[in-house]
Design a protein around this motif. Structure first.
Motif, PDB file in Angstrom:
ATOM      1  N   GLY A 143      11.517  57.253 -16.530  1.00  0.00           N
ATOM      2  CA  GLY A 143      10.288  57.681 -15.841  1.00  0.00           C
ATOM      3  C   GLY A 143      10.663  58.312 -14.520  1.00  0.00           C
ATOM      4  N   SER A 144       9.695  58.408 -13.591  1.00  0.00           N
ATOM      5  CA  SER A 144      10.053  58.935 -12.272  1.00  0.00           C
ATOM      6  C   SER A 144       9.117  58.389 -11.203  1.00  0.00           C
ATOM      7  CB  SER A 144      10.054  60.458 -12.272  1.00  0.00           C
ATOM      8  OG  SER A 144       8.790  60.956 -12.631  1.00  0.00           O
ATOM      9  N   ALA A 145       9.473  58.646  -9.944  1.00  0.00           N
ATOM     10  CA  ALA A 145       8.697  58.081  -8.830  1.00  0.00           C
ATOM     11  C   ALA A 145       8.805  59.007  -7.632  1.00  0.00           C
ATOM     12  CB  ALA A 145       9.207  56.702  -8.463  1.00  0.00           C
ATOM     13  N   THR A 146       7.641  59.352  -7.066  1.00  0.00           N
ATOM     14  CA  THR A 146       7.619  60.231  -5.896  1.00  0.00           C
ATOM     15  C   THR A 146       6.648  59.673  -4.866  1.00  0.00           C
ATOM     16  OG1 THR A 146       5.691  61.529  -6.578  1.00  0.00           O
ATOM     17  CG2 THR A 146       7.846  62.232  -7.458  1.00  0.00           C
ATOM     18  N   ASP A 147       6.638  60.363  -3.706  1.00  0.00           N
ATOM     19  CA  ASP A 147       5.590  60.051  -2.726  1.00  0.00           C
ATOM     20  C   ASP A 147       4.402  60.990  -2.956  1.00  0.00           C
ATOM     21  OD1 ASP A 147       7.106  61.789   0.152  1.00  0.00           O
ATOM     22  OD2 ASP A 147       6.379  62.516  -1.799  1.00  0.00           O
ATOM     23  N   GLY A 148       4.404  61.600  -4.076  1.00  0.00           N
ATOM     24  CA  GLY A 148       3.423  62.606  -4.479  1.00  0.00           C
ATOM     25  C   GLY A 148       4.163  63.867  -4.844  1.00  0.00           C
ATOM     26  N   ILE A 149       5.209  64.166  -4.006  1.00  0.00           N
ATOM     27  CA  ILE A 149       6.023  65.365  -4.246  1.00  0.00           C
ATOM     28  C   ILE A 149       7.514  65.027  -4.223  1.00  0.00           C
ATOM     29  CG2 ILE A 149       6.756  67.547  -3.209  1.00  0.00           C
ATOM     30  CD1 ILE A 149       3.891  68.084  -2.434  1.00  0.00           C
ATOM     31  N   ASN A 150       7.933  64.245  -3.210  1.00  0.00           N
ATOM     32  CA  ASN A 150       9.375  63.996  -3.010  1.00  0.00           C
ATOM     33  C   ASN A 150       9.831  62.741  -3.749  1.00  0.00           C
ATOM     34  OD1 ASN A 150       9.431  66.077  -0.837  1.00  0.00           O
ATOM     35  ND2 ASN A 150       8.063  64.600   0.140  1.00  0.00           N
TER      36      ASN A 150
END
Ligand code: P6P
Length: 345
Positions: A291-298
């Motif tokens: 999966g993945s994880a961002t602060d919305g973008i980063n």
């Protein structure tokens, strides 16, 4: 009766065998955390009984149960880790300052960050709560310093959580995939139940506190409307599931596929969740489960922390869904965390 069970101890040892240079210290540290979680699980199981059992042994049970469970969880983890010679410093959601290893004990090579009992307000209504942990190799000399914990998430050597729900489950990664273990309380062992967890690329669920909708900036509102089904050309609508306990919401989405969002808003301009002991460990797990994880973008794991309790917006889960949110925010050229944008648009 099935007898070929794999305990977490055996599984960790098997994993360690792949690395001749491994000293076993990280393995032992993971056992220490597993032990702490068994103690916490036992306390949580009794939490609802205090009014019934209080008269049995008022002082002990009452005292133990009256001690807030998140404080009890915090003390349990510290006491299971601080004397082992494996840890040089700790950081906890429950304590303002860094937690040093007492002078009488050796300072080891790992720094451990933890949220001892995340979502503890759910205990009173018997909803799932959890312990979240993150482990780094120290970078300083001596007794352990802030420098050892202010590392980007990409440098974690292990991360995991324990969910105290209908059963007690421990999920962790050391960078070799994500693995789940269920506590068998009759023998006090965590038994392997979900080796190599992979989260579906497209999720079934979206999890966000919709009561914050008016406080989000416009790009976040637009992205979430996609999950409502308002933008079928961009993304298929999803079922809403939100417990208000990060570990429970994250775990459901990890297994079934889904996306969890806690965006910045005008009340929490940097987001509500903490980077070091909530977002970063969950991001390590999410990425290890494809999966993945961002602060919305980063990417969350690339963020360089600057303070122990700093907050971050968090968008985490199925890779396609997290990417859709980032594309929407980029396309609207606004960074998450700037919650006041909505008032400017
Ligand atoms: P809200 C629990 O208090 C917590 O830290 C996380 O476990 C959870 O995801 C979030 O806060 C819920 O916050 O504002 O939706 O109640």
């Amino acid at each position: 009766m099935q007898t070929s069970v794999t305990t977490i101890e055996r599984f960790i040892l098997d994993q360690e065998d792949r690395y001749p240079e491994a000293t076993g210290e990280l393995s032992n540290l993971l056992y220490d955390i597993a032990l702490a979680s068994k103690i916490i699980a036992a306390s949580i199981r009794r939490a609802g009984l205090v009014n019934i059992l209080g008269s049995a042994d008022a002082e002990n049970i009452q005292g133990e149960e009256q001690q807030k469970l998140d404080v009890l969880a915090n003390e349990t983890i510290k006491n299971c880790l601080n004397h082992t010679g494996r840890v040089c410093v700790m950081g906890s959601e429950e304590e303002e300052h860094l937690i040093p290893v007492p002078a009488e004990f050796e300072a080891g090579k790992y720094a451990v960050l933890f949220d001892p009992l995340d979502g503890s307000s759910n205990i009173d209504v018997n909803s799932a709560v959890g312990t979240i942990f993150s482990i780094y190799r120290r970078v300083s000399e001596g007794r352990g310093t802030l420098e050892d914990v202010l590392q980007p998430g990409v440098r974690q050597v292990a991360a995991g959580y324990v969910m105290y729900g209908s059963s007690t489950m421990m999920v962790y990664t050391t960078g070799q995939g994500v693995h789940g273990f269920t506590l068998d309380p009759t023998i006090g062992e965590f038994l392997l139940c979900a080796p190599r967890i992979v989260t579906p690329r497209v999720g079934k669920y979206y999890s966000v506190n919709e009561s914050n909708f008016a406080r989000w900036d416009r790009p976040v509102q637009t992205a979430v409307r996609g999950f409502h089904g308002d933008r079928p050309d961009e993304i298929k609508g999803k079922n809403s599931r939100y417990i208000g306990s990060l570990v429970a919401d994250f775990h459901r989405n990890l297994i079934a596929g889904g996306i969890f969002l806690y965006p910045a808003d005008t009340k929490n301009p940097r987001g509500k969740l903490r980077l070091l002991y909530e977002a970063a460990p969950m991001a390590f797990i999410a990425e290890q489960a494809q999966g993945s994880a961002t602060d919305g973008i980063n990417r969350i794991l690339d963020i360089q922390p600057t303070s122990l309790h700093q907050r971050t917006p968090l968008v985490i889960g199925s890779r396609h869904d997290v990417g859709y949110v980032a594309d929407t925010l980029r396309r609207m050229q606004l960074r998450p965390g700037n919650a006041h944008t909505a008032s400017l648009l």
